[in-house]
Design a protein around this motif. Sequence first.
Motif, PDB file in Angstrom:
ATOM      1  N   SER A 247      -7.516  -8.282   8.064  1.00  0.00           N
ATOM      2  CA  SER A 247      -8.608  -7.506   7.476  1.00  0.00           C
ATOM      3  C   SER A 247      -8.162  -6.896   6.149  1.00  0.00           C
ATOM      4  CB  SER A 247      -9.016  -6.397   8.455  1.00  0.00           C
ATOM      5  OG  SER A 247     -10.238  -5.835   8.055  1.00  0.00           O
ATOM      6  N   SER A 248      -9.036  -6.972   5.165  1.00  0.00           N
ATOM      7  CA  SER A 248      -8.820  -6.357   3.848  1.00  0.00           C
ATOM      8  C   SER A 248      -7.513  -6.777   3.180  1.00  0.00           C
ATOM      9  CB  SER A 248      -8.858  -4.817   3.953  1.00  0.00           C
ATOM     10  OG  SER A 248     -10.115  -4.395   4.384  1.00  0.00           O
ATOM     11  N   SER A 249      -7.077  -7.991   3.400  1.00  0.00           N
ATOM     12  CA  SER A 249      -5.800  -8.439   2.826  1.00  0.00           C
ATOM     13  C   SER A 249      -5.901  -9.717   1.991  1.00  0.00           C
ATOM     14  CB  SER A 249      -4.774  -8.685   3.941  1.00  0.00           C
ATOM     15  OG  SER A 249      -4.616  -7.541   4.727  1.00  0.00           O
TER      16      SER A 249
ATOM     17  N   MET B 281       0.870  -1.171   0.000  1.00  0.00           N
ATOM     18  CA  MET B 281       0.000   0.000   0.000  1.00  0.00           C
ATOM     19  C   MET B 281       0.913   1.228   0.000  1.00  0.00           C
ATOM     20  SD  MET B 281      -2.877  -1.657   0.154  1.00  0.00           S
ATOM     21  CE  MET B 281      -2.059  -2.982  -0.766  1.00  0.00           C
TER      22      MET B 281
ATOM     23  N   ASN C  50      -5.129   2.306  10.628  1.00  0.00           N
ATOM     24  CA  ASN C  50      -5.773   0.995  10.833  1.00  0.00           C
ATOM     25  C   ASN C  50      -4.816  -0.057  11.412  1.00  0.00           C
ATOM     26  OD1 ASN C  50      -7.869   2.244   9.592  1.00  0.00           O
ATOM     27  ND2 ASN C  50      -7.801   1.067   7.694  1.00  0.00           N
TER      28      ASN C  50
ATOM     29  N   GLY D  35      -1.221  -8.761   7.219  1.00  0.00           N
ATOM     30  CA  GLY D  35      -1.547  -7.704   6.254  1.00  0.00           C
ATOM     31  C   GLY D  35      -1.862  -6.428   7.025  1.00  0.00           C
TER      32      GLY D  35
ATOM     33  N   TYR E 297      -1.674   5.304   1.903  1.00  0.00           N
ATOM     34  CA  TYR E 297      -2.733   4.443   2.451  1.00  0.00           C
ATOM     35  C   TYR E 297      -3.209   5.026   3.785  1.00  0.00           C
ATOM     36  CZ  TYR E 297      -5.229   0.251   3.936  1.00  0.00           C
ATOM     37  OH  TYR E 297      -6.210  -0.628   4.353  1.00  0.00           O
TER      38      TYR E 297
ATOM     39  N   SER F 287      -0.351  -3.443   7.023  1.00  0.00           N
ATOM     40  CA  SER F 287      -0.100  -2.197   6.300  1.00  0.00           C
ATOM     41  C   SER F 287       0.468  -1.109   7.222  1.00  0.00           C
ATOM     42  CB  SER F 287      -1.373  -1.728   5.600  1.00  0.00           C
ATOM     43  OG  SER F 287      -1.051  -0.743   4.655  1.00  0.00           O
TER      44      SER F 287
ATOM     45  N   GLN G  19     -11.498   0.698   4.544  1.00  0.00           N
ATOM     46  CA  GLN G  19     -10.968  -0.430   5.316  1.00  0.00           C
ATOM     47  C   GLN G  19     -11.200  -0.209   6.816  1.00  0.00           C
ATOM     48  OE1 GLN G  19      -9.460   1.319   2.910  1.00  0.00           O
ATOM     49  NE2 GLN G  19      -8.417  -0.031   1.482  1.00  0.00           N
TER      50      GLN G  19
ATOM     51  N   GLY H  67       6.929 -10.865   5.454  1.00  0.00           N
ATOM     52  CA  GLY H  67       6.862 -12.127   4.716  1.00  0.00           C
ATOM     53  C   GLY H  67       5.452 -12.361   4.223  1.00  0.00           C
ATOM     54  N   SER H  68       5.298 -13.353   3.349  1.00  0.00           N
ATOM     55  CA  SER H  68       3.974 -13.622   2.787  1.00  0.00           C
ATOM     56  C   SER H  68       3.195 -14.576   3.681  1.00  0.00           C
ATOM     57  CB  SER H  68       4.113 -14.244   1.397  1.00  0.00           C
ATOM     58  OG  SER H  68       2.843 -14.671   0.953  1.00  0.00           O
ATOM     59  N   PHE H  69       1.928 -14.252   3.897  1.00  0.00           N
ATOM     60  CA  PHE H  69       1.093 -15.162   4.684  1.00  0.00           C
ATOM     61  C   PHE H  69       0.710 -16.407   3.892  1.00  0.00           C
ATOM     62  CE2 PHE H  69      -2.031 -11.433   3.994  1.00  0.00           C
ATOM     63  CZ  PHE H  69      -2.542 -11.925   2.799  1.00  0.00           C
ATOM     64  N   TYR H  70       1.095 -16.457   2.621  1.00  0.00           N
ATOM     65  CA  TYR H  70       0.925 -17.708   1.863  1.00  0.00           C
ATOM     66  C   TYR H  70       2.170 -18.555   2.083  1.00  0.00           C
ATOM     67  CZ  TYR H  70      -3.028 -15.321  -0.237  1.00  0.00           C
ATOM     68  OH  TYR H  70      -4.218 -14.657  -0.413  1.00  0.00           O
TER      69      TYR H  70
ATOM     70  N   ASP I 249       3.308  -8.159   7.324  1.00  0.00           N
ATOM     71  CA  ASP I 249       2.952  -7.682   5.985  1.00  0.00           C
ATOM     72  C   ASP I 249       4.083  -8.093   5.047  1.00  0.00           C
ATOM     73  OD1 ASP I 249       2.127  -5.891   3.663  1.00  0.00           O
ATOM     74  OD2 ASP I 249       0.653  -5.331   5.165  1.00  0.00           O
TER      75      ASP I 249
HETATM   76  N1  SAH Z   1      -5.247  -4.579   7.617  1.00  0.00           N
HETATM   77  C1  SAH Z   1      -5.105  -3.225   7.158  1.00  0.00           C
HETATM   78  C2  SAH Z   1      -4.416  -3.132   5.817  1.00  0.00           C
HETATM   79  C3  SAH Z   1      -5.137  -3.742   4.655  1.00  0.00           C
HETATM   80  S1  SAH Z   1      -4.314  -3.400   3.147  1.00  0.00           S
HETATM   81  C4  SAH Z   1      -6.463  -2.546   7.102  1.00  0.00           C
HETATM   82  O1  SAH Z   1      -7.467  -3.209   7.345  1.00  0.00           O
HETATM   83  O2  SAH Z   1      -6.527  -1.350   6.806  1.00  0.00           O
HETATM   84  C5  SAH Z   1      -3.821  -5.023   2.647  1.00  0.00           C
HETATM   85  C6  SAH Z   1      -2.443  -5.384   3.138  1.00  0.00           C
HETATM   86  O3  SAH Z   1      -2.226  -6.770   2.901  1.00  0.00           O
HETATM   87  C7  SAH Z   1      -1.350  -4.637   2.392  1.00  0.00           C
HETATM   88  O4  SAH Z   1      -0.536  -3.941   3.272  1.00  0.00           O
HETATM   89  C8  SAH Z   1      -0.604  -5.731   1.650  1.00  0.00           C
HETATM   90  O5  SAH Z   1       0.779  -5.478   1.497  1.00  0.00           O
HETATM   91  C9  SAH Z   1      -0.876  -6.937   2.531  1.00  0.00           C
HETATM   92  N2  SAH Z   1      -0.695  -8.217   1.845  1.00  0.00           N
HETATM   93  C10 SAH Z   1      -1.173  -8.591   0.640  1.00  0.00           C
HETATM   94  N3  SAH Z   1      -0.748  -9.839   0.341  1.00  0.00           N
HETATM   95  C11 SAH Z   1      -0.019 -10.268   1.400  1.00  0.00           C
HETATM   96  C12 SAH Z   1       0.685 -11.471   1.684  1.00  0.00           C
HETATM   97  N4  SAH Z   1       0.712 -12.477   0.821  1.00  0.00           N
HETATM   98  N5  SAH Z   1       1.331 -11.572   2.867  1.00  0.00           N
HETATM   99  C13 SAH Z   1       1.319 -10.554   3.767  1.00  0.00           C
HETATM  100  N6  SAH Z   1       0.669  -9.375   3.531  1.00  0.00           N
HETATM  101  C14 SAH Z   1       0.011  -9.228   2.368  1.00  0.00           C
END
Ligand code: SAH
Length: 401
Positions: free
Chosen positions: A177-179, A34, A89, A83, A43, A85, A50, A159-162, A121
């Motif tokens: 949330s929103s990720s 973001m 938030n 996630g 963001y 960000s 969000q 790191g990636s949450f996947y 994130d």
């Molecule tokens: N949770 C916050 C931000 C949401 S924005 C809110 O609710 O406002 C979405 C975030 O998810 C971004 O910062 C993006 O970098 C992160 N994101 C997307 N794919 C991701 C992944 N594979 N692993 C970790 N973070 C990830």
Amino acid sequence: MEVHQVFLMNGGSGETEAMQVQPKVMEVPHVLHMNGGCGETSYAKNSVVQNKIISIAKPIIEEAILDLYCNTLPKSLAIADLGCSSGPNTLLVISEIIDTIHEKCCLLNRPSPEFQVFLNDLPANDFNSVFRSLPAFQDKLRQEKGAHFGPCFISGVPGSFYGRLFPDQSLQFVHSSSSLHWLSQVPPELDISTITPLNKQKIFISKTSPPSVIKAYFEQFQRDFSLFLKSRSEEIVPGGRMVLAFVGRRTADPTSEESCHQWELLAHALNDMVLEGIVEEEKVDSFNAPYYSPSPDELKSEIEKQGSFALDQLEVFEVDWDATNGDDGVSEYVQSGISKLTSGQRVSKTIRAVVESMIGHHFGEEIMDDLFQRYSKIVDQYMSENVCKYANLVISVVRKA
Ligand code: SAH
């Protein structure tokens, strides 16, 4: 994308021959973030939608964390926000969780647990801003809750949450949330097809997309979401809980307007720029967003198939594209000047703060102002004729024993 990741490792400054003929593919975990900082397009300044999603999901988060706490009365609680960000938030849900537990402890006349908070994130996230905000957050906790509170240890986990982020059975509560509508990669079938584009003039699933595009997106969602569940199942203790909220769709049809229209209108703006010779047609044809908004049934089916979590709640709720619509609760943002903008301009700023890293990477930063000005006009026109809402899904799940 894996193959391409290896390929790109040749990188540095010397270009290989293959690099000159192959279109550049997007390594999502390295590119997606973001907009950082706290400027106009950040963001932090453009995440009202969000913020609203977090407040709508709040009762579900509270119920889940209280259930967890009251069942186990732990001395320490390890919580991860995936996630996170940067901006207002980032610590909002964590602070709500801490408030809920603290209140309960006071009621039960019990000492507060020690909190271990992990903010996750992707590595390109603006963790500097997050870290800079932590001392003030810690001071506020100590002031509000007194000397016997906590302590609360907060760390950042890039790191990636996947995939795995934490040691075996080290977490009790996970929130996101929103990720999770972001995929780990563009579906490989679409990346490979850049020579003969499958999804011409579109940047996401669209009514005109061939079935192979829809299938490729759905299969990428299935792979990603099941890997997400598997990774968390290894990290969360039995009885631990997870609450996830993200953009989804109510209908079974993946080409429905509620799920595609934001992208459709952005493609419209890009195609206008193609007609004016500002953007190359090939660029639009070869861009596909690493995104998917699942239906409740698609989600349930993945949870059942993966098998480690029991679904406690699943709710669908709507949020206006323009979250300031008829809302007094966003006065902080209204004061910041966004109330003077049209709805289309506000929506455009929200979307820009989220997608600029990817769109800029592919199309070039120099077209961003022009693109999002056009986009705001197209959105204004569309919103004057349509009711525009995002469908959000929120699920609360329990790690099976
Ligand atoms: N949770 C916050 C931000 C949401 S924005 C809110 O609710 O406002 C979405 C975030 O998810 C971004 O910062 C993006 O970098 C992160 N994101 C997307 N794919 C991701 C992944 N594979 N692993 C970790 N973070 C990830």
